[in-house]
Design an enzyme around this catalytic site. Structure first.
Site, PDB file in Angstrom:
ATOM      1  N   LYS A  99       0.742  -1.663   0.094  1.00  0.00           N
ATOM      2  CA  LYS A  99      -0.311   0.173  -0.317  1.00  0.00           C
ATOM      3  C   LYS A  99       0.826   1.119   0.209  1.00  0.00           C
ATOM      4  O   LYS A  99       0.585   2.296  -0.755  1.00  0.00           O
ATOM      5  CB  LYS A  99      -1.062   0.068   1.647  1.00  0.00           C
ATOM      6  N   GLY A 181      -0.917 -11.489  12.851  1.00  0.00           N
ATOM      7  CA  GLY A 181      -0.279 -10.559  12.213  1.00  0.00           C
ATOM      8  C   GLY A 181      -1.118  -9.569  11.097  1.00  0.00           C
ATOM      9  O   GLY A 181      -0.834  -9.638   9.872  1.00  0.00           O
ATOM     10  N   ASP A 195      -0.890   3.728   7.815  1.00  0.00           N
ATOM     11  CA  ASP A 195      -1.425   2.532   7.156  1.00  0.00           C
ATOM     12  C   ASP A 195      -2.464   3.120   5.618  1.00  0.00           C
ATOM     13  O   ASP A 195      -3.192   2.741   5.189  1.00  0.00           O
ATOM     14  CB  ASP A 195      -2.130   1.732   7.295  1.00  0.00           C
ATOM     15  N   LYS A 199      -4.207   3.237   2.006  1.00  0.00           N
ATOM     16  CA  LYS A 199      -5.102   3.141   1.360  1.00  0.00           C
ATOM     17  C   LYS A 199      -5.599   3.829   1.011  1.00  0.00           C
ATOM     18  O   LYS A 199      -6.900   3.325  -0.173  1.00  0.00           O
ATOM     19  CB  LYS A 199      -5.577   1.680   2.396  1.00  0.00           C
ATOM     20  N   GLY A 297      -4.902  -9.758   7.807  1.00  0.00           N
ATOM     21  CA  GLY A 297      -4.253 -11.209   7.656  1.00  0.00           C
ATOM     22  C   GLY A 297      -4.270 -12.412   6.996  1.00  0.00           C
ATOM     23  O   GLY A 297      -4.122 -11.232   5.856  1.00  0.00           O
TER      24      GLY A 297
END
Ligand code: HSE
Length: 418
Positions: A99, A181, A195, A199, A297
């Site tokens: 991203k 994760g 983040d 996106k 995930g």
């Protein structure tokens, strides 16, 4: 070439996502996609795949003519950009989940795809298993798409959910997000909103044709949300979410933001808990549509990559329709926002930043007020991220009509008419 296209894959990265792709491909032989080589950084690490597949030399993948697709799922944005550009220049299609790299280099990558006449697909880069990029790219005509509001970072949503519902403290909840994760290897990217902004930048290009690098619109994460804020939310039958918003304004421009927001408990986005993502699209005639699924995930991300690989078998490419076939929208920085601001002492409250204040609550430990602020007051410097201040948008935060009415009323008051 049609559906009989054989995909021979060079995979970069074998972390949570890379291993997920390996496993998922093993379970889907019908796709006729085979991983020929996997490039990793650390050869000493134990891997759950045959040793012969691994290499540390990127050229074993990038220079192999047999490999026609590069799948890149590493978290070093600079290295990812080099891999992706070399692969496209070498005539390979590319599937990427990076991203940050995509958001930072979108204009260059658009140009390179065109020149190289290859596909670069990246459904996994926004909302993982929720098919949102191809959806906004293909389905909604520019004029029909009124707004998109979304929860697009699984880790922060996981943290907020655990704090609100299970009383976990921030640190505990973040540790769990990392163990599962979901979090980036540098979790500051999740917690401080980078983040989500990356996106959002990608989605703005596909939804509205805008090239809006993350620094060009207002964003923050959940780093300043205070426990008092969650109490205020509960008392109002609301929850706090990190909401990404793109909204068409009456002046034809688009408001783009990623900020924490109070969301009513019966709103679609309140339904999105833990690492799930959710996207609410408002369009003409269809009214509201809600897309929901796992946004982080191993397997959810692998599932988006799998879908891109399947699309490559049909030589699918993003056309960037809203950018090239429509008039791309511009971002508006003059918008007025309804905000809640909590702070420790009254001295921390810069009243002059507000257009007007509608509500005010003084407490012993902390106080808060609600009012209207122009976005420019928030972009001129970071005062609202300092001195223990927490800024959260109120539901329906963009003021258009109300503002006009208020200003009219004010001018009438000044003129002594009322
Ligand atoms: N760190 C990201 C998140 C992973 O929490 O959403 C998926 O992009």
């Amino acid at each position: 070439m049609g559906t009989d296209k054989q995909l021979t894959i060079g995979l970069f990265g074998f972390g949570v996502v890379g291993e997920g792709i390996y496993k998922v491909l093993e379970q889907t032989p019908s796709l006729r996609a085979r991983i020929k080589k996997i490039c990793i950084k650390n050869p000493a690490k134990r891997r759950n795949a045959p040793a012969a597949l691994f290499t540390t030399d990127k050229n074993d993948l990038l220079q192999d003519n047999d490999i026609n697709v590069i799948v890149e799922v590493i978290d070093d944005a600079d290295a990812a950009f080099e891999i992706v550009t070399t692969a496209l220049q070498n005539g390979k299609d590319v599937v990427s989940a990076s991203k940050k790299m995509l958001a930072e280099h979108l204009p260059a990558l658009l140009e390179l795809q065109e020149r190289a006449d290859r596909s670069l697909l990246y459904e996994a880069a926004a909302c993982a298993s929720v098919p949102v990029i191809r959806n906004v790219e293909e389905y909604y005509d520019n004029d029909l798409l009124h707004s998109i509001t979304a929860i697009i970072n699984g880790s922060t949503n996981y943290i907020l959910t655990k704090m609100t519902e299970e009383g976990l403290d921030f640190k505990q909840a973040l540790t769990e997000a990392r163990q599962n994760g979901f979090a980036e290897s540098n979790p500051v990217l999740d917690v401080e909103g980078y983040d989500a902004a990356n996106k959002w930048s990608i989605l703005l290009t596909h939804a509205y044709g805008m090239i809006a690098a993350p620094g060009s619109f207002l964003f923050s994460g959940i780093q300043h949300v205070h426990s008092l804020d969650t109490e205020v939310a509960a008392s109002r039958k609301q929850v706090i979410k990190l909401v990404a918003r793109a909204q068409k304004l009456t002046n034809g421009k688009v408001a783009a933001l990623v900020l924490p927001q109070f969301v009513s408990v019966d709103d679609h986005l309140a339904f999105v808990r833990n690492e799930y993502n959710g996207v609410v699209i408002e369009s003409s005639f269809a009214d509201k549509q809600f897309f929901y699924g796992k946004g982080a995930g191993s397997f959810p991300t692998a599932s988006a990559i799998l879908s891109d690989l399947a699309a490559l078998r049909y030589n699918y490419k993003y056309e960037y329709k809203k950018r090239y076939h429509h008039k791309p929208h511009e971002t508006d920085h003059q918008i007025f926002l309804r905000v809640y601001l909590s702070f420790q002492t009254v001295a921390d409250l810069p009243r002059e930043k507000f257009e007007w204040i509608e509500e005010w609550h003084a407490g012993q430990e902390r106080s808060y007020c609600c009012g209207v602020i122009v976005v420019e007051r928030l972009t001129e410097n970071d005062w609202w991220k300092q001195n223990g201040i927490s800024l959260i948008l109120l539901p329906d935060p963009i003021v258009e009509e109300t503002l006009t009415r208020k200003l009219r009323q004010r001018s009438l008051e000044l003129a002594g008419v009322i």
